[in-house]
Write an enzyme that holds these catalytic residues in place. Structure first.
Site, PDB file in Angstrom:
ATOM      1  N   CYS A 165      41.156  41.181  41.189  1.00  0.00           N
ATOM      2  CA  CYS A 165      40.977  42.277  42.144  1.00  0.00           C
ATOM      3  C   CYS A 165      40.869  41.798  43.585  1.00  0.00           C
ATOM      4  CB  CYS A 165      39.755  43.098  41.759  1.00  0.00           C
ATOM      5  SG  CYS A 165      39.798  43.626  40.036  1.00  0.00           S
ATOM      6  N   HIS A 305      33.691  46.297  48.187  1.00  0.00           N
ATOM      7  CA  HIS A 305      34.397  46.277  46.912  1.00  0.00           C
ATOM      8  C   HIS A 305      33.960  47.485  46.084  1.00  0.00           C
ATOM      9  CE1 HIS A 305      36.792  44.479  43.797  1.00  0.00           C
ATOM     10  NE2 HIS A 305      35.767  44.402  42.966  1.00  0.00           N
ATOM     11  N   GLU A 316      26.643  43.367  45.374  1.00  0.00           N
ATOM     12  CA  GLU A 316      27.320  43.392  46.669  1.00  0.00           C
ATOM     13  C   GLU A 316      26.365  43.782  47.783  1.00  0.00           C
ATOM     14  OE1 GLU A 316      31.519  44.741  48.749  1.00  0.00           O
ATOM     15  OE2 GLU A 316      30.929  45.681  46.850  1.00  0.00           O
ATOM     16  N   LYS A 337      36.975  53.337  46.898  1.00  0.00           N
ATOM     17  CA  LYS A 337      37.275  53.431  45.459  1.00  0.00           C
ATOM     18  C   LYS A 337      36.687  54.699  44.847  1.00  0.00           C
ATOM     19  CE  LYS A 337      37.797  48.498  44.343  1.00  0.00           C
ATOM     20  NZ  LYS A 337      37.475  47.871  45.654  1.00  0.00           N
ATOM     21  N   HIS A 342      40.002  52.142  41.235  1.00  0.00           N
ATOM     22  CA  HIS A 342      40.143  50.706  41.477  1.00  0.00           C
ATOM     23  C   HIS A 342      41.581  50.276  41.203  1.00  0.00           C
ATOM     24  CE1 HIS A 342      39.471  46.596  41.965  1.00  0.00           C
ATOM     25  NE2 HIS A 342      38.505  46.368  41.093  1.00  0.00           N
ATOM     26  N   PHE A 403      37.627  39.328  38.698  1.00  0.00           N
ATOM     27  CA  PHE A 403      37.247  38.598  37.490  1.00  0.00           C
ATOM     28  C   PHE A 403      37.609  37.121  37.660  1.00  0.00           C
ATOM     29  CE2 PHE A 403      37.699  42.412  34.350  1.00  0.00           C
ATOM     30  CZ  PHE A 403      36.516  42.937  34.830  1.00  0.00           C
TER      31      PHE A 403
END
Length: 417
Positions: A165, A305, A316, A337, A342, A403
């Site tokens: 991502c 994010h 975050e 998002k 996402h 990831f």
């Protein structure tokens, strides 16, 4: 060594909330959700039955039937958003040195639909391999920049960044670095993803990563809300034309903003979970600030994010608190998002576009779908909940985490001669 300055001269977008940059931005500032029940396949037996799909995109109308059949949707999306960006930037490649124009593209997965279709067809057959000759060139993650370069005759650096991502944030940083080092004059950069299919939704369901709020899909993406239960899958593409400043001025280009920094880090912690103290995320924001020769006091807006996962959002916020200190109370934070879902490898590009337009318009897009405060978050932090907010935005930072512990953060600034 003195670095060259890098500016943004063109934008293109294909998103779940708009198939042009203008439509995307209007949906963002008006808090439009792109989430709805999935229409592209039968979701009867899936735990999650909704996503943020692209709507009204006609691949055959755009590419022609024969060409569309040769391309996976993630490449179709890339070509579509890039065509808008090229037109927006006013590019006439016949008048430019195409040996010094490159394409760096991000995709976390690549041609997942193509891979799924071919393997399912083989499994249903008689065991004799009868694969489509376009199988491999449709599927591989690097093929999108290849098609973009072929379409426009661009012979500069050409490759794909794959960091889950964070992929298209990495593509922006790579293009930025080549340009400021004088290795090229211009890059078409960004990212695309197309994972709303049986394999994508089923795979993320198996990880318990997706929201299962099937009773109310439109509000399922709830970053920083107490009742958030996972991310909502999205698809689409975002294209940004990055250009060396003198080259842009020489051709009379309009300039949206200046890109001034980028940071990269790793969590070095877990395959899928972020570091519990937000260590890698904090490091990457600090690295981007240092690269841009800025301090936390300079930042007005952070496009986070913010995926709407129970463990991701708190980490975050910890990272921003660590990197920004008390400045966190003076900035706007928002997760777009909450509207787009996402977009995985395309997220960084479409969120960078949101950040650039926030600078251009002095307007912060909201974090929608906030209903219940989470006591884990300091109430003095401005998450821009539910409604866009006007403020002067001179500098914006945009984060992407993937990831594998991949982190990438980019910074844009109002352009001044």
């Amino acid at each position: 060594m003195e670095f060259k300055r890098v500016v943004v001269t063109g934008l293109g977008a294909l998103t779940p909330i708009g198939n042009t940059v203008s439509d995307y931005w209007n949906s963002l500032i008006n808090g439009v959700s792109g989430a709805a029940f999935i229409k592209s396949f039968d979701v009867t037996h899936f735990k999650t039955k909704f996503a943020c799909e692209v709507k009204g995109f006609d691949a055959e109308g755009f590419l022609g039937r024969k060409e569309a059949r040769k391309l996976d949707p993630f490449v179709q999306y890339a070509l579509f958003s890039t065509e808008e960006a090229v037109k927006d930037a006013g590019l006439d490649f016949d008048k430019l040195d195409t040996n010094r124009i490159g394409v760096i593209w991000g995709s976390g997965i690549g041609g997942l639909k193509t891979f799924l279709d071919e393997v399912v067809n083989f499994a249903k057959g008689d065991g004799v391999p009868k694969f489509n000759p376009f199988f491999i060139p449709k599927m591989i993650a690097d093929i999108a920049p290849g098609h973009i370069s072929i379409k426009y005759g661009l012979r500069g650096p050409n490759f794909t960044t794959v960091s889950a991502c964070a992929s298209s944030n990495n593509s922006l940083i790579d293009a930025f670095n080549y340009l400021r080092l004088g290795k090229a004059n211009m890059f078409i950069t960004g990212g695309s993803e197309a994972i709303i299919n049986e394999a994508g939704i089923g795979g993320f369901n198996a990880m318990h990563a997706l929201s299962t709020r099937n009773d109310d899909p439109a509000t399922a993406s709830r970053p920083f809300d107490l009742d958030r239960d996972g991310f909502v899958a999205g698809e689409g593409a975002g294209t940004i034309i990055l250009e060396e400043l003198e080259h842009a001025l020489k051709r009379g280009a309009k300039i949206y903003a200046e890109m001034v920094g980028g940071g990269m880090s790793a969590d070095a912690y877990h395959m899928t979970a972020p570091h519990p103290d937000g260590l890698g995320a904090s490091l990457v924001m600090k690295a981007a600030l240092e690269d841009a020769n800025l301090t936390p006091a300079d930042i007005d807006y952070v496009n986070v994010h913010g995926t709407s996962t129970p463990i991701g959002d708190p980490q975050e916020v910890k990272a921003i608190q660590n990197a920004f200190g008390d400045r966190i109370y003076d900035i706007n934070i928002s997760s777009t998002k909450s509207m787009t879902g996402h977009l995985l490898g395309a997220a960084g590009a479409v969120e960078a576009i949101a950040s650039i337009l926030a600078i251009k318009n002095d307007l912060i897009p909201p974090t929608i779908n906030h209903f219940t405060d989470d006591p884990a978050f300091d109430p003095k932090i401005n998450f821009t909940f539910n409604k866009a907010q006007h403020r002067v935005v001179n500098i914006a930072q945009s984060n992407g985490f993937g990831f594998g512990g991949h982190n990438a953060s980019v910074i844009f600034k109002k352009y001044q001669q």
